[in-house]
Write an enzyme that holds these catalytic residues in place. Structure first.
Site, short mmCIF file in Angstrom:
data_model
loop_
_atom_site.label_atom_id
_atom_site.label_comp_id
_atom_site.label_asym_id
_atom_site.label_seq_id
_atom_site.Cartn_x
_atom_site.Cartn_y
_atom_site.Cartn_z
N SER A 4 0.97 -1.18 0.03
CA SER A 4 0.05 0.17 -0.14
C SER A 4 0.92 1.31 0.04
O SER A 4 1.64 1.50 1.29
CB SER A 4 -0.92 -0.14 1.25
OG SER A 4 -1.67 1.23 1.26
N HIS B 188 -0.69 -1.13 -4.57
CA HIS B 188 -2.14 -0.68 -3.87
C HIS B 188 -2.25 0.95 -3.93
O HIS B 188 -1.20 1.36 -3.20
CB HIS B 188 -2.49 -1.30 -2.64
CG HIS B 188 -3.63 -1.22 -2.08
ND1 HIS B 188 -4.82 -1.69 -2.51
CD2 HIS B 188 -4.04 -0.14 -1.21
CE1 HIS B 188 -5.91 -1.42 -1.96
NE2 HIS B 188 -5.65 -0.44 -1.37
N ASP C 8 -4.13 4.46 -2.77
CA ASP C 8 -5.29 4.82 -2.10
C ASP C 8 -5.81 6.07 -2.64
O ASP C 8 -5.14 7.06 -2.41
CB ASP C 8 -5.18 4.50 -0.52
CG ASP C 8 -5.51 3.04 -0.06
OD1 ASP C 8 -6.06 2.47 -0.24
OD2 ASP C 8 -4.41 2.82 0.80
N MET D 33 -8.41 9.13 -1.79
CA MET D 33 -9.71 9.71 -0.97
C MET D 33 -10.12 10.97 -1.05
O MET D 33 -9.18 11.67 -1.67
CB MET D 33 -8.97 9.70 0.89
CG MET D 33 -8.32 8.18 0.97
SD MET D 33 -7.83 8.28 2.53
CE MET D 33 -7.12 6.53 2.91
N HIS E 288 -7.54 1.84 -5.57
CA HIS E 288 -8.61 1.89 -4.62
C HIS E 288 -9.16 3.22 -4.35
O HIS E 288 -8.48 4.13 -3.51
CB HIS E 288 -7.96 1.29 -3.20
CG HIS E 288 -8.83 1.09 -2.26
ND1 HIS E 288 -8.70 0.92 -0.63
CD2 HIS E 288 -10.48 1.05 -1.94
CE1 HIS E 288 -9.84 0.70 0.13
NE2 HIS E 288 -11.09 0.89 -0.77
N MET F 220 -11.57 5.59 -2.60
CA MET F 220 -12.55 5.98 -1.67
C MET F 220 -12.79 7.31 -1.54
O MET F 220 -12.66 8.03 -0.99
CB MET F 220 -11.60 5.67 -0.31
CG MET F 220 -11.36 4.03 0.24
SD MET F 220 -10.18 4.09 1.42
CE MET F 220 -8.58 4.10 0.09
N MET G 263 -12.78 -4.68 3.29
CA MET G 263 -12.12 -4.09 3.96
C MET G 263 -12.29 -4.60 5.62
O MET G 263 -13.25 -4.84 5.91
CB MET G 263 -12.99 -2.63 4.27
CG MET G 263 -12.70 -1.68 3.09
SD MET G 263 -10.93 -1.29 2.66
CE MET G 263 -10.18 -0.77 4.03
N GLY H 278 -9.95 4.49 5.36
CA GLY H 278 -9.45 5.98 5.85
C GLY H 278 -8.04 6.09 6.38
O GLY H 278 -7.46 6.98 5.97
N GLY I 187 -2.75 1.85 10.03
CA GLY I 187 -2.45 1.73 11.43
C GLY I 187 -3.48 1.32 12.32
O GLY I 187 -3.45 1.44 13.64
N ASP J 29 -7.93 -5.60 2.78
CA ASP J 29 -7.02 -4.36 3.07
C ASP J 29 -7.31 -3.94 4.30
O ASP J 29 -8.65 -3.51 4.81
CB ASP J 29 -7.54 -3.26 2.22
CG ASP J 29 -7.03 -2.08 2.06
OD1 ASP J 29 -5.99 -1.87 2.82
OD2 ASP J 29 -7.14 -1.04 1.20
N GLY K 78 0.49 -2.91 4.21
CA GLY K 78 0.69 -1.48 4.88
C GLY K 78 1.75 -1.33 5.94
O GLY K 78 2.92 -1.99 5.83
N SER K 79 1.56 -0.70 6.88
CA SER K 79 2.17 -0.34 7.83
C SER K 79 2.48 -1.63 8.75
O SER K 79 3.51 -1.77 9.64
CB SER K 79 1.68 0.97 8.88
OG SER K 79 0.49 0.52 9.42
C1 DX5 Z 1 -6.77 1.84 3.47
C2 DX5 Z 1 -5.25 1.61 3.12
C3 DX5 Z 1 -4.66 1.02 4.45
C4 DX5 Z 1 -3.44 0.67 5.03
C5 DX5 Z 1 -3.10 -0.61 5.30
O1 DX5 Z 1 -7.41 1.60 2.19
O2 DX5 Z 1 -5.02 0.34 2.29
O3 DX5 Z 1 -5.70 -0.11 4.73
O4 DX5 Z 1 -2.57 1.10 3.91
O5 DX5 Z 1 -1.84 -0.76 6.18
P1 DX5 Z 1 -2.10 -0.91 7.72
O6 DX5 Z 1 -1.41 -2.24 7.50
O7 DX5 Z 1 -1.44 0.24 8.45
O8 DX5 Z 1 -3.62 -1.41 8.12
ZN ZN Z 2 -6.81 0.49 0.36
#
Ligand code: DX5
Ligand code: ZN
Length: 223
Positions: free
Chosen positions: A8, A33, A35, A37, A66, A68, A138, A143, A146, A177, A199-200
């Site tokens: 991500s 990926h 995002d 928003m 993605h 949003m 999801m 949004g 972490g 995700d 992601g993180s």
């Molecule tokens: C939102 C993002 C988050 C994020 C995932 O659509 O895609 O879900 O980057 O990373 P962590 O591991 O921080 O949830």
């Molecule tokens: Zn996403």
């Protein structure tokens, strides 16, 4: 069953993005990926359509976009150079004209995805299955990076896999995700998820390097 890894980019170090992109290329990740928003559908703003169009110029890794954003059908024209391998994913909750919006994605020539928030039941996509290549579950409220996994979404992955298989749509991939940590990826794997957004809590986890995290992630999802 297909298993794919999708780092991500909202969690990448934007000040060192080109350097880190080359590492993701070396790690042979399947998708990037991205995002997008709008601060309305979700209370945040991250990456942009311009970012996607620039990204396309510097890497050939397929994009997993993605969206949003509310009424995504009004914004597809910003995506100027999608390839047939890219996925464009809109939220079921984001427009009353989901069917039309999915048709527009098909016309662009990209793979068609629909995302479901944790509070949206899987049954709502029954009549859309012929139009879909992918369903994104999801596993946190969208949004922010972490967040903590919402446990009920694990069972939802299994129920969706069942619904797809029983209705003749085995080819539709399930993406997960949100807090797809190494531990949670194992659980999601057991439930039948196909595309894992890292992601993180996994690929960009600060305890190890990106390349080490990618290897560890791959071992889990390909097992
Ligand atoms: C939102 C993002 C988050 C994020 C995932 O659509 O895609 O879900 O980057 O990373 P962590 O591991 O921080 O949830
Ligand atoms: Zn996403």
């Amino acid at each position: 069953m297909e298993r794919k890894m999708a780092p991500s980019l909202m969690c990448i170090d934007l000040m060192n993005i080109e350097h880190d992109l080359r590492i993701l290329e070396k790690a042979k990740v399947d998708y990037l990926h991205v995002d997008i928003m709008d601060n309305h559908f979700v209370p945040n703003i991250t990456l942009s359509f311009d970012f996607i169009n620039e990204l396309r110029k510097v890497t050939s890794i397929p994009l997993d976009i993605h969206l949003m954003i509310n009424n995504p059908e009004n914004s597809f024209h910003y995506l100027t150079n999608c390839s047939p391998e890219d996925i464009i994913c809109i939220h079921y909750e984001a427009t009353p004209h989901v069917h039309r919006a999915l048709g527009m994605i098909k016309d662009i020539g990209a793979k068609v995805g629909i995302a479901l928030n944790p509070g949206t039941p899987i049954g709502v996509i029954e009549d859309l299955l012929p139009d879909l290549d992918m369903v994104l579950i999801m596993t946190v409220d969208p949004g922010f990076a972490g967040q903590k996994l919402i446990p009920s979404t694990l069972d939802k992955i299994a129920r969706l896999r069942n619904m797809l298989d029983e209705s003749g749509y085995q080819h539709i991939l399930i993406e997960v995700d949100g807090n797809v940590s190494f531990e949670n990826a194992k659980l999601m794997h057991e439930k039948g998820a196909n595309i894992y957004v890292g992601g993180s809590s996994s690929i960009f986890h600060k305890e190890s390097s990106i390349i080490e995290n990618c290897h560890k992630f791959r071992e889990i999802i390909y097992s």
